[in-house]
Design a protein around this motif. Structure first.
Motif, PDB file in Angstrom:
ATOM      1  N   THR A  29       0.867  -1.178   0.000  1.00  0.00           N
ATOM      2  CA  THR A  29       0.000   0.000   0.000  1.00  0.00           C
ATOM      3  C   THR A  29       0.898   1.219   0.000  1.00  0.00           C
ATOM      4  O   THR A  29       1.992   1.193   0.582  1.00  0.00           O
ATOM      5  CB  THR A  29      -0.957   0.027   1.202  1.00  0.00           C
ATOM      6  OG1 THR A  29      -1.890   1.115   1.037  1.00  0.00           O
ATOM      7  CG2 THR A  29      -0.228   0.225   2.512  1.00  0.00           C
ATOM      8  N   VAL A  30       0.462   2.263  -0.657  1.00  0.00           N
ATOM      9  CA  VAL A  30       1.245   3.503  -0.702  1.00  0.00           C
ATOM     10  C   VAL A  30       0.307   4.681  -0.496  1.00  0.00           C
ATOM     11  O   VAL A  30      -0.888   4.611  -0.793  1.00  0.00           O
ATOM     12  CB  VAL A  30       2.004   3.665  -2.042  1.00  0.00           C
ATOM     13  CG1 VAL A  30       3.120   2.642  -2.157  1.00  0.00           C
ATOM     14  CG2 VAL A  30       1.061   3.557  -3.241  1.00  0.00           C
ATOM     15  N   VAL A  31       0.871   5.758   0.032  1.00  0.00           N
ATOM     16  CA  VAL A  31       0.148   7.021   0.183  1.00  0.00           C
ATOM     17  C   VAL A  31       0.778   8.010  -0.785  1.00  0.00           C
ATOM     18  O   VAL A  31       1.980   8.281  -0.709  1.00  0.00           O
ATOM     19  CB  VAL A  31       0.226   7.544   1.628  1.00  0.00           C
ATOM     20  CG1 VAL A  31      -0.531   8.858   1.763  1.00  0.00           C
ATOM     21  CG2 VAL A  31      -0.325   6.511   2.610  1.00  0.00           C
ATOM     22  N   LEU A  32      -0.020   8.527  -1.685  1.00  0.00           N
ATOM     23  CA  LEU A  32       0.475   9.393  -2.746  1.00  0.00           C
ATOM     24  C   LEU A  32      -0.112  10.790  -2.602  1.00  0.00           C
ATOM     25  O   LEU A  32      -1.287  10.951  -2.267  1.00  0.00           O
ATOM     26  CB  LEU A  32       0.115   8.822  -4.119  1.00  0.00           C
ATOM     27  CG  LEU A  32       0.547   7.369  -4.365  1.00  0.00           C
ATOM     28  CD1 LEU A  32      -0.007   6.873  -5.690  1.00  0.00           C
ATOM     29  CD2 LEU A  32       2.065   7.243  -4.326  1.00  0.00           C
ATOM     30  N   ALA A  33       0.726  11.781  -2.851  1.00  0.00           N
ATOM     31  CA  ALA A  33       0.276  13.174  -2.783  1.00  0.00           C
ATOM     32  C   ALA A  33      -0.232  13.604  -4.153  1.00  0.00           C
ATOM     33  O   ALA A  33       0.456  13.439  -5.163  1.00  0.00           O
ATOM     34  CB  ALA A  33       1.417  14.078  -2.331  1.00  0.00           C
ATOM     35  N   ARG A  34      -1.430  14.126  -4.190  1.00  0.00           N
ATOM     36  CA  ARG A  34      -2.030  14.638  -5.414  1.00  0.00           C
ATOM     37  C   ARG A  34      -2.471  16.081  -5.194  1.00  0.00           C
ATOM     38  O   ARG A  34      -2.706  16.511  -4.066  1.00  0.00           O
ATOM     39  CB  ARG A  34      -3.238  13.788  -5.810  1.00  0.00           C
ATOM     40  CG  ARG A  34      -2.908  12.334  -6.105  1.00  0.00           C
ATOM     41  CD  ARG A  34      -2.271  12.190  -7.468  1.00  0.00           C
ATOM     42  NE  ARG A  34      -2.110  10.800  -7.850  1.00  0.00           N
ATOM     43  CZ  ARG A  34      -0.950  10.163  -7.891  1.00  0.00           C
ATOM     44  NH1 ARG A  34       0.167  10.813  -7.566  1.00  0.00           N
ATOM     45  NH2 ARG A  34      -0.874   8.901  -8.260  1.00  0.00           N
ATOM     46  N   GLU A  35      -2.583  16.819  -6.284  1.00  0.00           N
ATOM     47  CA  GLU A  35      -3.084  18.183  -6.208  1.00  0.00           C
ATOM     48  C   GLU A  35      -4.152  18.362  -7.276  1.00  0.00           C
ATOM     49  O   GLU A  35      -3.898  18.130  -8.466  1.00  0.00           O
ATOM     50  CB  GLU A  35      -1.966  19.201  -6.409  1.00  0.00           C
ATOM     51  CG  GLU A  35      -2.441  20.646  -6.233  1.00  0.00           C
ATOM     52  CD  GLU A  35      -1.308  21.654  -6.288  1.00  0.00           C
ATOM     53  OE1 GLU A  35      -1.572  22.801  -6.691  1.00  0.00           O
ATOM     54  OE2 GLU A  35      -0.171  21.292  -5.940  1.00  0.00           O
ATOM     55  N   VAL A  36      -5.340  18.754  -6.850  1.00  0.00           N
ATOM     56  CA  VAL A  36      -6.459  18.954  -7.766  1.00  0.00           C
ATOM     57  C   VAL A  36      -7.061  20.328  -7.485  1.00  0.00           C
ATOM     58  O   VAL A  36      -7.525  20.591  -6.378  1.00  0.00           O
ATOM     59  CB  VAL A  36      -7.532  17.852  -7.587  1.00  0.00           C
ATOM     60  CG1 VAL A  36      -8.688  18.094  -8.550  1.00  0.00           C
ATOM     61  CG2 VAL A  36      -6.936  16.473  -7.816  1.00  0.00           C
ATOM     62  N   GLY A  37      -7.002  21.204  -8.486  1.00  0.00           N
ATOM     63  CA  GLY A  37      -7.568  22.543  -8.317  1.00  0.00           C
ATOM     64  C   GLY A  37      -6.927  23.321  -7.195  1.00  0.00           C
ATOM     65  O   GLY A  37      -7.610  24.066  -6.485  1.00  0.00           O
ATOM     66  N   GLY A  38      -5.632  23.134  -7.022  1.00  0.00           N
ATOM     67  CA  GLY A  38      -4.917  23.826  -5.957  1.00  0.00           C
ATOM     68  C   GLY A  38      -5.075  23.200  -4.591  1.00  0.00           C
ATOM     69  O   GLY A  38      -4.530  23.702  -3.602  1.00  0.00           O
ATOM     70  N   GLN A  39      -5.819  22.116  -4.506  1.00  0.00           N
ATOM     71  CA  GLN A  39      -6.047  21.431  -3.236  1.00  0.00           C
ATOM     72  C   GLN A  39      -5.174  20.194  -3.143  1.00  0.00           C
ATOM     73  O   GLN A  39      -5.153  19.359  -4.041  1.00  0.00           O
ATOM     74  CB  GLN A  39      -7.516  21.025  -3.114  1.00  0.00           C
ATOM     75  CG  GLN A  39      -7.858  20.291  -1.827  1.00  0.00           C
ATOM     76  CD  GLN A  39      -9.313  19.861  -1.777  1.00  0.00           C
ATOM     77  OE1 GLN A  39     -10.026  19.940  -2.776  1.00  0.00           O
ATOM     78  NE2 GLN A  39      -9.759  19.420  -0.610  1.00  0.00           N
ATOM     79  N   ALA A  40      -4.428  20.075  -2.058  1.00  0.00           N
ATOM     80  CA  ALA A  40      -3.584  18.901  -1.830  1.00  0.00           C
ATOM     81  C   ALA A  40      -4.434  17.774  -1.262  1.00  0.00           C
ATOM     82  O   ALA A  40      -5.210  17.982  -0.324  1.00  0.00           O
ATOM     83  CB  ALA A  40      -2.444  19.236  -0.875  1.00  0.00           C
ATOM     84  N   VAL A  41      -4.286  16.598  -1.835  1.00  0.00           N
ATOM     85  CA  VAL A  41      -5.048  15.429  -1.399  1.00  0.00           C
ATOM     86  C   VAL A  41      -4.091  14.254  -1.254  1.00  0.00           C
ATOM     87  O   VAL A  41      -3.253  14.012  -2.122  1.00  0.00           O
ATOM     88  CB  VAL A  41      -6.158  15.062  -2.409  1.00  0.00           C
ATOM     89  CG1 VAL A  41      -6.981  13.881  -1.885  1.00  0.00           C
ATOM     90  CG2 VAL A  41      -7.054  16.254  -2.700  1.00  0.00           C
ATOM     91  N   HIS A  42      -4.194  13.536  -0.136  1.00  0.00           N
ATOM     92  CA  HIS A  42      -3.436  12.302   0.054  1.00  0.00           C
ATOM     93  C   HIS A  42      -4.345  11.129  -0.275  1.00  0.00           C
ATOM     94  O   HIS A  42      -5.450  11.016   0.269  1.00  0.00           O
ATOM     95  CB  HIS A  42      -2.937  12.190   1.495  1.00  0.00           C
ATOM     96  CG  HIS A  42      -1.956  13.257   1.877  1.00  0.00           C
ATOM     97  ND1 HIS A  42      -0.679  13.305   1.389  1.00  0.00           N
ATOM     98  CD2 HIS A  42      -2.096  14.332   2.698  1.00  0.00           C
ATOM     99  CE1 HIS A  42      -0.045  14.354   1.890  1.00  0.00           C
ATOM    100  NE2 HIS A  42      -0.889  14.995   2.683  1.00  0.00           N
ATOM    101  N   VAL A  43      -3.881  10.260  -1.153  1.00  0.00           N
ATOM    102  CA  VAL A  43      -4.678   9.105  -1.563  1.00  0.00           C
ATOM    103  C   VAL A  43      -3.886   7.828  -1.296  1.00  0.00           C
ATOM    104  O   VAL A  43      -2.659   7.836  -1.269  1.00  0.00           O
ATOM    105  CB  VAL A  43      -5.067   9.183  -3.056  1.00  0.00           C
ATOM    106  CG1 VAL A  43      -5.785  10.494  -3.356  1.00  0.00           C
ATOM    107  CG2 VAL A  43      -3.848   9.033  -3.961  1.00  0.00           C
ATOM    108  N   ARG A  44      -4.636   6.744  -1.100  1.00  0.00           N
ATOM    109  CA  ARG A  44      -4.002   5.439  -0.877  1.00  0.00           C
ATOM    110  C   ARG A  44      -4.248   4.531  -2.060  1.00  0.00           C
ATOM    111  O   ARG A  44      -5.329   4.536  -2.656  1.00  0.00           O
ATOM    112  CB  ARG A  44      -4.547   4.766   0.388  1.00  0.00           C
ATOM    113  CG  ARG A  44      -3.828   5.154   1.668  1.00  0.00           C
ATOM    114  CD  ARG A  44      -4.302   4.290   2.808  1.00  0.00           C
ATOM    115  NE  ARG A  44      -3.878   2.903   2.640  1.00  0.00           N
ATOM    116  CZ  ARG A  44      -4.360   1.893   3.362  1.00  0.00           C
ATOM    117  NH1 ARG A  44      -5.286   2.100   4.263  1.00  0.00           N
ATOM    118  NH2 ARG A  44      -3.910   0.675   3.180  1.00  0.00           N
ATOM    119  N   ARG A  45      -3.223   3.737  -2.358  1.00  0.00           N
ATOM    120  CA  ARG A  45      -3.345   2.681  -3.365  1.00  0.00           C
ATOM    121  C   ARG A  45      -3.110   1.348  -2.676  1.00  0.00           C
ATOM    122  O   ARG A  45      -2.174   1.187  -1.888  1.00  0.00           O
ATOM    123  CB  ARG A  45      -2.306   2.879  -4.463  1.00  0.00           C
ATOM    124  CG  ARG A  45      -2.663   3.950  -5.457  1.00  0.00           C
ATOM    125  CD  ARG A  45      -3.229   3.360  -6.739  1.00  0.00           C
ATOM    126  NE  ARG A  45      -2.242   2.644  -7.524  1.00  0.00           N
ATOM    127  CZ  ARG A  45      -2.481   1.523  -8.201  1.00  0.00           C
ATOM    128  NH1 ARG A  45      -3.670   0.948  -8.142  1.00  0.00           N
ATOM    129  NH2 ARG A  45      -1.539   0.948  -8.921  1.00  0.00           N
TER     130      ARG A  45
END
Length: 274
Positions: A55-71
């Motif tokens: 499992t990994v936690v990845l940093a994403r940015e959508v519309g200037g908003q930082a989001v942490h997602v898991r795979r």
């Protein structure tokens, strides 16, 4: 504690990305629970799943908003990987986990091709490579414990429980906080439903998750590949048998001079004794 995996209703995870702070505790707990050890101190954060990253936690940015997602493995209700596996190395348990038996795997990697979420990974660095994926910590489940990632999550971003309960919780969050979430419980319907459900503050496609997946399960689509497997296995068996014969023959030929020398020595000793 005796497992009741065969009788329990499906259980799984609800992962709420709005509550994830990117602490990486789930990834580290996963590595420990699966005997993968701690990452090297100077190792960069993983960019995706791997043989030692289930499992990994990845940093994403959508519309200037930082989001942490898991795979991680989505533990599909009707998994394409299980359908594609010719030897039954992958199995779906009634209580949720898709588990893996490396002793039955011969490395065809059909599961990697079949998985719509691109989860299973192959350990190319091992002399005896096998598939690696999250198994929902099923040994812990058999002991009455929850998966390691859920047990250590400090914010409740990852929650373990019966799928139907998790689905009700997810729907209630969408109803109560419509501005916080995109109106989608990822995994509710994708490929027939998964036992890992996800909530996010942005569109899942924008966060890197497969979009446009069918609502029906995929195993029926894998049959076109699977029905050809007997021929593949027969050909593979012949090839492996041929390789074994060649190696065995070479060993026999290599041992002949030594055996002949030993025989001559034994004859000479007998003649000397007489």
């Amino acid at each position: 504690m005796k497992s009741d995996a065969g009788t329990r209703a499906p259980r799984g995870l609800l992962i709420d990305f709005t509550r994830c702070i990117g602490c990486d505790a789930c990834r580290l707990a996963c590595r420990e629970a699966n005997g993968l050890g701690a990452p090297a101190p100077d190792a960069p954060p993983p960019e995706d799943l791997g043989a030692s990253e289930l499992t990994v936690v990845l940093a994403r940015e959508v519309g200037g908003q930082a989001v942490h997602v898991r795979r991680l493995c989505m533990h599909c209700a009707d998994p394409a990987c299980v359908s594609a596996c010719p030897l039954g190395a992958l199995k779906k348990r009634a209580d949720g986990p898709v588990v893996y038996d490396p002793d039955l795997c011969f490395g065809c990697r059909y599961c990697m091709t079949a998985c719509p979420f691109q989860v299973p990974r192959y350990n190319w660095d091992s002399p005896a490579p096998v598939i690696h994926k999250c198994t929902l910590c099923y040994p812990r489940l058999d002991e009455g414990r929850e998966p390691a990632c859920a047990a250590v999550c400090p914010t409740g971003a990852t929650r373990y429980g019966p799928r139907e309960l998790l689905l009700r919780i997810a729907r209630e969050r969408l109803r109560s906080h419509p501005a916080r979430y995109t109106d989608h419980v990822y995994g509710e319907h994708e490929v027939g439903g998964t036992d890992v459900l996800m909530l996010a503050p942005a569109d899942f496609a924008a966060l890197g998750f497969p979009a446009g997946l069918p609502r029906r399960a995929l195993p029926a689509l894998t049959w076109a590949v699977q029905k050809r497997i007997p021929n593949v296995l027969a050909t593979g068996a012949v090839l492996l048998g041929g390789v074994w014969w060649i190696i065995h023959r070479r060993v026999q030929l290599a041992e002949r001079p030594a055996a002949a020398a030993d025989a001559r020595g034994a004859v000479a000793r007998r003649q000397g004794d007489s």
